[in-house]
Each structure stands twice: as structure tokens, then as C-alpha cells.
Scaffold this motif. Structure first.
Motif, PDB file in Angstrom:
ATOM      1  N   THR A 164       0.875  -1.166   0.000  1.00  8.19           N
ATOM      2  CA  THR A 164       0.000   0.000   0.000  1.00  8.19           C
ATOM      3  C   THR A 164       0.914   1.219   0.000  1.00  8.19           C
ATOM      4  N   ALA A 165       0.705   2.113  -0.946  1.00  8.11           N
ATOM      5  CA  ALA A 165       1.631   3.241  -1.081  1.00  8.11           C
ATOM      6  C   ALA A 165       0.891   4.496  -1.514  1.00  8.11           C
ATOM      7  N   SER A 166       1.452   5.622  -1.132  1.00 11.85           N
ATOM      8  CA  SER A 166       0.991   6.926  -1.588  1.00 11.85           C
ATOM      9  C   SER A 166       1.911   7.400  -2.704  1.00 11.85           C
ATOM     10  N   VAL A 167       1.320   8.016  -3.711  1.00 14.78           N
ATOM     11  CA  VAL A 167       2.059   8.478  -4.890  1.00 14.78           C
ATOM     12  C   VAL A 167       1.786   9.965  -5.089  1.00 14.78           C
ATOM     13  N   VAL A 168       2.850  10.725  -5.333  1.00 12.19           N
ATOM     14  CA  VAL A 168       2.719  12.146  -5.670  1.00 12.19           C
ATOM     15  C   VAL A 168       3.312  12.350  -7.051  1.00 12.19           C
ATOM     16  N   ARG A 169       2.568  13.020  -7.929  1.00 10.64           N
ATOM     17  CA  ARG A 169       2.990  13.223  -9.318  1.00 10.64           C
ATOM     18  C   ARG A 169       2.990  14.715  -9.664  1.00 10.64           C
ATOM     19  N   LEU A 170       3.953  15.083 -10.486  1.00 12.49           N
ATOM     20  CA  LEU A 170       4.027  16.447 -11.005  1.00 12.49           C
ATOM     21  C   LEU A 170       4.839  16.384 -12.294  1.00 12.49           C
ATOM     22  N   SER A 171       4.501  17.224 -13.255  1.00 13.29           N
ATOM     23  CA  SER A 171       5.256  17.186 -14.503  1.00 13.29           C
ATOM     24  C   SER A 171       6.702  17.639 -14.265  1.00 13.29           C
ATOM     25  N   THR A 172       7.623  17.009 -14.976  1.00 14.25           N
ATOM     26  CA  THR A 172       9.022  17.425 -14.890  1.00 14.25           C
ATOM     27  C   THR A 172       9.173  18.875 -15.339  1.00 14.25           C
ATOM     28  N   ALA A 173       8.373  19.283 -16.321  1.00 17.87           N
ATOM     29  CA  ALA A 173       8.440  20.663 -16.802  1.00 17.87           C
ATOM     30  C   ALA A 173       8.122  21.658 -15.686  1.00 17.87           C
ATOM     31  N   HIS A 174       7.148  21.322 -14.854  1.00 22.13           N
ATOM     32  CA  HIS A 174       6.799  22.214 -13.745  1.00 22.13           C
ATOM     33  C   HIS A 174       7.962  22.317 -12.764  1.00 22.13           C
ATOM     34  N   VAL A 175       8.549  21.161 -12.410  1.00 17.73           N
ATOM     35  CA  VAL A 175       9.694  21.177 -11.493  1.00 17.73           C
ATOM     36  C   VAL A 175      10.856  21.948 -12.117  1.00 17.73           C
ATOM     37  N   ALA A 176      11.075  21.764 -13.410  1.00 27.51           N
ATOM     38  CA  ALA A 176      12.168  22.463 -14.096  1.00 27.51           C
ATOM     39  C   ALA A 176      11.966  23.970 -14.075  1.00 27.51           C
ATOM     40  N   ARG A 177      10.723  24.419 -14.233  1.00 33.76           N
ATOM     41  CA  ARG A 177      10.446  25.863 -14.189  1.00 33.76           C
ATOM     42  C   ARG A 177      10.752  26.430 -12.801  1.00 33.76           C
TER      43      ARG A 177
END
Length: 212
Positions: A127-140
Motif C-alpha cells: 500500500t503506497a501513496s504516490v505524488v505526481r508532477l510534470s518534470t516541466a513544472h519542477v524544471a520551471r
């Protein structure tokens, strides 16, 4: 996302927040769902499928994704790269990830970043929690706060840079889980969504290794 075994999938939306869920006892449907949501993979199961439980609850709040995954069978899989930033916080069971000679064991409580390269993934009753975000957003965000150009940005490795940063990410993941569980809660507000996405990107930059 689709529904299996009559379990019912619910989608609600308000102000760019969507919630979807698939629950099934069919391993094939489970892994079709995983492939649709994350990346293609070739799983090999261990043991009987009798009593198998799978659940994937996905919350998409603008650019920020917060998921919960439950998979009761032991399995090993080759996995294609995930396009984007994806971090996992293990709440039960364990994962083992391998990319070339780089390996990461994830027992309960551990956190790690899914690599942007083909991986071998093994897990047991997880059982796991996942957090997602676009690499482009992190790069900005990285470009705005450091001297790294957007085009040059990348992560390295799967493990957090320190135990303290691992605890920081686990705390953030638990907070996001709580926000995602509340219908019409704080994620329904555009300014809060944007602020949380910024905070996730900044924490990812702090927790995950990047080239010097």
C-alpha cells in the motif's frame, strides 16, 4: 479509468479537481489500469490470485497528482520510464527498484523517486501513496530558484539525499493524502492548488538528487 468486478469507479470534478478509482480482484485489469495511469510494464506474479485485492484512487488537482495504490500480490516487473516526477511513500509491504546497478529498497515508511529510465520493480503486498508532477513544472521552479536552465534540468538517483529529507517528503505526502481525501476541500481552490504544486516542486528539488 475503468471499473472492474462491479466495484464502481467514481469521478467528481470541481475547479479542475478530478477523482477516479478502480478496485478489482482481477490481476490483468489491475495491471492494465497501472499501465494506463503510469507506464507500460510486464509483470510476473508470485503465488495464487485467490483473494487478490487491487485499488487505485487517483486525485488530479491541476498539475498536481495524489494517488493511493493497494496491490496485495507479490510481483516482479520490467517497467518503461514514467514521464514526469513521481515519488512513492510506502505505507505497507515493500518495493525494490533497480535501474542498471542502482538499487533502492523501500520498506514501510520509506520514500523514493521513480526513475525516468526503464526499471525493474519488485513488490510485496504493498500500500503506497504516490505524488505526481510534470518534470516541466519542477524544471520551471528550478530555473526560477537556481541557475539551472529549464532545458538542462534533470534528476539523478531514486533515494532522497538524506534521512531528514526522506522524513520531510513522507510528511508532505501524508499531508497531501489528507487533502486529497476531502471532497471540496482545499484542493478545490486554484490559489491553494498552485501553491501546493510549487511547494511539491521545491521539496522535490530539495529531497531528490540533481546534478551539481
Amino acid at each position: 479509468m475503468r471499473t472492474g468486478d462491479g466495484a464502481g469507479a467514481a469521478t467528481t470534478g470541481r475547479a479542475s479537481v478530478t477523482r477516479d478509482e478502480v478496485a478489482t480482484g482481477d490481476p490483468d485489469l489491475a495491471h492494465h489500469t497501472i499501465a494506463e495511469q503510469y507506464s507500460a510494464h510486464r509483470p510476473r506474479f508470485a503465488g495464487s490470485a485467490l483473494g487478490f485485492r487491487f485499488r487505485l484512487a487517483v486525485t488530479q488537482a491541476g498539475e498536481l497528482g495524489v494517488d493511493e495504490i493497494v496491490h496485495s500480490m507479490d510481483a516482479r516487473s520490467w517497467t518503461e520510464p514514467y514521464v514526469g516526477f513521481l515519488a512513492v511513500h510506502v505505507r505497507r509491504g515493500w518495493y525494490h527498484w533497480q535501474v542498471g546497478r542502482d538499487e533502492l529498497a523501500l520498506p514501510p515508511g520509506a520514500v523514493g523517486r521513480f526513475h525516468n529510465s526503464p526499471m525493474t520493480v519488485q513488490w510485496s503486498d504493498v500500500t503506497a501513496s504516490v505524488v505526481r508532477l510534470s518534470t516541466a513544472h519542477v524544471a520551471r521552479v528550478a530555473a526560477a530558484r537556481t541557475d539551472v536552465a529549464v532545458a538542462d534540468f534533470r534528476f539523478e538517483g531514486m533515494a532522497p539525499v538524506s534521512a531528514a529529507m526522506a522524513r520531510a517528503w513522507a510528511g508532505l505526502s501524508a499531508f497531501l493524502d489528507a487533502q486529497a481525501a476531502v471532497t471540496d476541500g482545499t484542493l478545490a481552490h486554484p490559489l491553494i492548488r498552485a501553491s501546493l504544486a510549487e511547494h511539491v516542486a521545491t521539496t522535490a528539488l530539495t529531497c531528490s538528487p540533481t546534478p551539481p
